[in-house]
Write a protein that holds these residues in place. Structure first.
Motif, PDB file in Angstrom:
ATOM      1  N   ASP A 150       0.682  -1.147   0.037  1.00 57.56           N
ATOM      2  CA  ASP A 150       0.138  -0.169  -0.003  1.00 57.56           C
ATOM      3  C   ASP A 150       0.848   1.229   0.025  1.00 57.56           C
ATOM      4  O   ASP A 150       0.441   2.208  -0.690  1.00 57.56           O
ATOM      5  CB  ASP A 150      -0.774  -0.101   1.125  1.00 57.56           C
ATOM      6  CG  ASP A 150      -1.914  -0.856   1.012  1.00 57.56           C
ATOM      7  OD1 ASP A 150      -2.211  -1.695  -0.014  1.00 57.56           O
ATOM      8  OD2 ASP A 150      -2.577  -1.595   2.205  1.00 57.56           O
ATOM      9  N   GLN A 151       2.044   1.210   1.018  1.00 56.62           N
ATOM     10  CA  GLN A 151       2.924   2.319   0.998  1.00 56.62           C
ATOM     11  C   GLN A 151       3.591   2.715  -0.464  1.00 56.62           C
ATOM     12  O   GLN A 151       3.728   3.671  -0.879  1.00 56.62           O
ATOM     13  CB  GLN A 151       3.941   2.329   2.103  1.00 56.62           C
ATOM     14  CG  GLN A 151       3.093   2.325   3.370  1.00 56.62           C
ATOM     15  CD  GLN A 151       4.129   2.057   4.478  1.00 56.62           C
ATOM     16  OE1 GLN A 151       5.198   1.561   4.331  1.00 56.62           O
ATOM     17  NE2 GLN A 151       3.607   2.284   5.775  1.00 56.62           N
ATOM     18  N   ALA A 152       4.069   1.567  -0.887  1.00 65.25           N
ATOM     19  CA  ALA A 152       4.897   1.617  -2.121  1.00 65.25           C
ATOM     20  C   ALA A 152       3.743   2.217  -3.343  1.00 65.25           C
ATOM     21  O   ALA A 152       4.124   2.658  -4.214  1.00 65.25           O
ATOM     22  CB  ALA A 152       5.443   0.048  -2.609  1.00 65.25           C
ATOM     23  N   ILE A 153       2.462   1.673  -3.206  1.00 62.00           N
ATOM     24  CA  ILE A 153       1.714   2.203  -4.391  1.00 62.00           C
ATOM     25  C   ILE A 153       1.217   3.659  -4.485  1.00 62.00           C
ATOM     26  O   ILE A 153       1.401   4.301  -5.122  1.00 62.00           O
ATOM     27  CB  ILE A 153       0.397   1.453  -4.126  1.00 62.00           C
ATOM     28  CG1 ILE A 153       0.550  -0.015  -4.717  1.00 62.00           C
ATOM     29  CG2 ILE A 153      -0.594   2.176  -5.016  1.00 62.00           C
ATOM     30  CD1 ILE A 153      -1.012  -0.979  -4.427  1.00 62.00           C
ATOM     31  N   GLN A 154       1.340   4.077  -3.091  1.00 56.61           N
ATOM     32  CA  GLN A 154       1.133   5.519  -2.766  1.00 56.61           C
ATOM     33  C   GLN A 154       2.221   6.402  -3.369  1.00 56.61           C
ATOM     34  O   GLN A 154       1.908   7.305  -3.845  1.00 56.61           O
ATOM     35  CB  GLN A 154       0.582   5.699  -1.304  1.00 56.61           C
ATOM     36  CG  GLN A 154       0.234   7.335  -1.014  1.00 56.61           C
ATOM     37  CD  GLN A 154      -0.863   7.588  -1.830  1.00 56.61           C
ATOM     38  OE1 GLN A 154      -1.887   6.805  -1.837  1.00 56.61           O
ATOM     39  NE2 GLN A 154      -0.794   8.708  -2.651  1.00 56.61           N
ATOM     40  N   LYS A 155       3.381   5.717  -3.079  1.00 56.99           N
ATOM     41  CA  LYS A 155       4.529   6.554  -3.459  1.00 56.99           C
ATOM     42  C   LYS A 155       4.597   6.467  -4.875  1.00 56.99           C
ATOM     43  O   LYS A 155       5.054   7.562  -5.735  1.00 56.99           O
ATOM     44  CB  LYS A 155       5.824   5.960  -2.963  1.00 56.99           C
ATOM     45  CG  LYS A 155       6.073   6.037  -1.630  1.00 56.99           C
ATOM     46  CD  LYS A 155       6.513   7.639  -1.342  1.00 56.99           C
ATOM     47  CE  LYS A 155       6.924   8.075   0.093  1.00 56.99           C
ATOM     48  NZ  LYS A 155       7.273   9.319   0.505  1.00 56.99           N
ATOM     49  N   LEU A 156       4.187   5.440  -5.894  1.00 57.72           N
ATOM     50  CA  LEU A 156       4.294   5.413  -7.236  1.00 57.72           C
ATOM     51  C   LEU A 156       3.248   6.325  -7.540  1.00 57.72           C
ATOM     52  O   LEU A 156       3.295   6.950  -8.810  1.00 57.72           O
ATOM     53  CB  LEU A 156       4.147   4.026  -7.518  1.00 57.72           C
ATOM     54  CG  LEU A 156       5.327   3.318  -7.497  1.00 57.72           C
ATOM     55  CD1 LEU A 156       4.865   1.621  -7.635  1.00 57.72           C
ATOM     56  CD2 LEU A 156       6.502   3.581  -8.118  1.00 57.72           C
ATOM     57  N   VAL A 157       2.040   6.534  -6.921  1.00 57.32           N
ATOM     58  CA  VAL A 157       1.074   7.455  -7.294  1.00 57.32           C
ATOM     59  C   VAL A 157       1.460   8.810  -7.306  1.00 57.32           C
ATOM     60  O   VAL A 157       1.410   9.636  -7.966  1.00 57.32           O
ATOM     61  CB  VAL A 157      -0.125   7.225  -6.570  1.00 57.32           C
ATOM     62  CG1 VAL A 157      -1.214   8.252  -6.653  1.00 57.32           C
ATOM     63  CG2 VAL A 157      -0.784   5.909  -6.802  1.00 57.32           C
ATOM     64  N   ASP A 158       2.160   9.085  -6.039  1.00 56.68           N
ATOM     65  CA  ASP A 158       2.817  10.441  -5.849  1.00 56.68           C
ATOM     66  C   ASP A 158       3.888  10.875  -6.994  1.00 56.68           C
ATOM     67  O   ASP A 158       3.868  12.158  -7.292  1.00 56.68           O
ATOM     68  CB  ASP A 158       3.311  10.485  -4.497  1.00 56.68           C
ATOM     69  CG  ASP A 158       2.346  10.363  -3.445  1.00 56.68           C
ATOM     70  OD1 ASP A 158       1.258  10.545  -3.763  1.00 56.68           O
ATOM     71  OD2 ASP A 158       2.463  10.236  -2.134  1.00 56.68           O
ATOM     72  N   THR A 159       4.609  10.100  -7.359  1.00 58.60           N
ATOM     73  CA  THR A 159       5.670  10.290  -8.245  1.00 58.60           C
ATOM     74  C   THR A 159       5.165  10.338  -9.786  1.00 58.60           C
ATOM     75  O   THR A 159       5.992  10.228 -10.731  1.00 58.60           O
ATOM     76  CB  THR A 159       6.828   9.366  -8.305  1.00 58.60           C
ATOM     77  OG1 THR A 159       6.324   8.147  -8.298  1.00 58.60           O
ATOM     78  CG2 THR A 159       7.348   9.394  -6.733  1.00 58.60           C
ATOM     79  N   GLY A 160       3.725  10.108 -10.029  1.00 55.74           N
ATOM     80  CA  GLY A 160       3.159   9.990 -11.198  1.00 55.74           C
ATOM     81  C   GLY A 160       3.451   8.796 -12.129  1.00 55.74           C
ATOM     82  O   GLY A 160       3.173   8.845 -13.273  1.00 55.74           O
ATOM     83  N   LYS A 161       3.936   7.581 -11.342  1.00 57.92           N
ATOM     84  CA  LYS A 161       4.129   6.748 -12.325  1.00 57.92           C
ATOM     85  C   LYS A 161       2.885   5.448 -12.614  1.00 57.92           C
ATOM     86  O   LYS A 161       3.069   4.986 -13.704  1.00 57.92           O
ATOM     87  CB  LYS A 161       5.172   5.828 -11.807  1.00 57.92           C
ATOM     88  CG  LYS A 161       6.612   6.289 -11.798  1.00 57.92           C
ATOM     89  CD  LYS A 161       7.486   5.450 -11.285  1.00 57.92           C
ATOM     90  CE  LYS A 161       9.030   5.972 -11.479  1.00 57.92           C
ATOM     91  NZ  LYS A 161       9.356   6.017 -13.007  1.00 57.92           N
TER      92      LYS A 161
END
Length: 355
Positions: free
Chosen positions: A172-183
């Protein structure tokens, strides 16, 4: 002149076999005996009919005996991967920030993106059966290809959980980071029979948006997405600033109304994709079939090889599930916790958890 006459004949689909008529009568008699419908005098069969009745009863008896003889699968361990060629780890001593820092700026691909790509690639089988008797027709193959092209390239978050079963919070945390970076983008599905988030790579989502490139309203929406790569929803203020109409984007399937809202006069709207209804139906029907097969066993478990046999029987995989791979469905169920996978001496086993 003789009057015109019309001769009516039954179509092939309306004709019932002798056996099917007797089976219908047996079902009626059973309901009568159970008190669901009024009892009548016992039915009597001709000798030829009685032979069919005996055959039907014998088949039922054999199925009952086979059910009683079923033994539990021998459990070796739970140390097994659903995707055998995916051996990934989501670990970092300093948490998700260190984990992402390890992959950004390096040539190595993020394990979460690797898993997402692999799940996408494994969704459908491209080795079509031959165009021949007992296989597919040209028409049916074309219909399958057309359906598959219309499905959006989505991955269920539960499928990512199945790849990293010991790290759901980290996922969940990794997904959110990837969302935040626009990937990637995370979409919330607002559907009465489906409660799961899905993810889609940003480039795949923008490809869908670009199919409406000749539409001025969508062009304004595309500008918003380009300047806000981490956005997963939009507000009325966004709509006013960039000049796109919310109602038009909802009708095109690019937005949906926030969960629990029933009117268009709400503040937040989630990103969506067109044709998601067909995608969800495919998931629901395939999941329903898997649970039906496993649920009819004595111990509510089955070998993956046996599931594959039923999945592929008489081209069911193609006609009903459009060539969907069974493993893709199983990974969703495992990540959701409704099925568990384990090793046996003769291959992977799957068991209903009751969740």
């Amino acid at each position: 002149m003789a009057p015109n006459t019309m001769k009516l004949t039954a179509s092939k689909s309306s004709k019932l076999s002798h056996r099917s008529l007797i089976e219908s009568q047996l079902k009626k008699t059973k309901l009568q005996n159970q008190g669901y419908i009024d009892k009548k005098l016992p039915e009597y069969y001709l000798p030829s009919e009685q032979a069919i009745v005996n055959e039907i009863n014998q088949e039922k008896l054999l199925k009952e005996e086979e059910f009683d003889k079923q033994q539990k699968l021998q459990l070796l361990n739970y140390d097994c991967r659903i995707y055998d060629d995916l051996d990934l780890e989501l670990e970092a001593d300093g948490g998700v920030d260190d984990y992402l820092a390890e992959y950004y700026g390096s040539k190595r691909e993020d394990p979460l993106i690797t898993a997402l790509n692999q799940i996408q690639l494994s969704q459908f089988d491209n080795n079509y059966p031959p165009i021949a008797k007992g296989g597919l027709t040209k028409k049916s193959k074309l219909e399958i290809e057309t359906k598959r092209e219309a499905y959006p390239r989505l991955v269920l978050v539960n499928q990512l959980y199945s790849v990293f079963p010991s790290n759901p919070t980290f996922v969940d945390q990794a997904i959110q980071k990837l969302v935040d970076t626009g990937k990637i983008k995370q979409l919330r599905i607002n559907h009465k029979d489906f409660h799961d988030n899905v993810v889609i790579k940003n480039e795949d989502y923008m490809t869908i948006v670009e199919t409406f490139s000749d539409d001025g309203n969508v062009s304004n929406f595309s500008k918003f997405l380009t300047e806000n790569r981490s956005a997963n929803n939009v507000t009325l203020k966004d709509s006013e600033k960039y000049g796109f109409r919310i109602d038009d984007l909802i009708s095109k399937g690019l937005l949906n109304i926030s969960t629990g809202k029933s009117t268009i006069n709400t503040e937040n709207y989630y990103l969506s994709v067109p044709n998601i209804g067909g995608f969800l139906k495919l998931i629901q029907e395939s999941k329903k079939f898997v649970f039906k097969v496993i649920g009819t066993t004595k111990w509510k478990e089955a070998l993956e090889s046996k599931l594959e046999e039923r999945w592929n029987y008489k081209n069911r995989k193609w006609y009903y599930f459009k060539g969907l791979n069974l493993k893709w469905v199983l990974s969703y169920c495992a990540g959701a916790g409704t099925l568990e996978v384990f090793n046996t001496p003769v291959g992977k086993g799957w068991k209903i958890t009751g969740k």
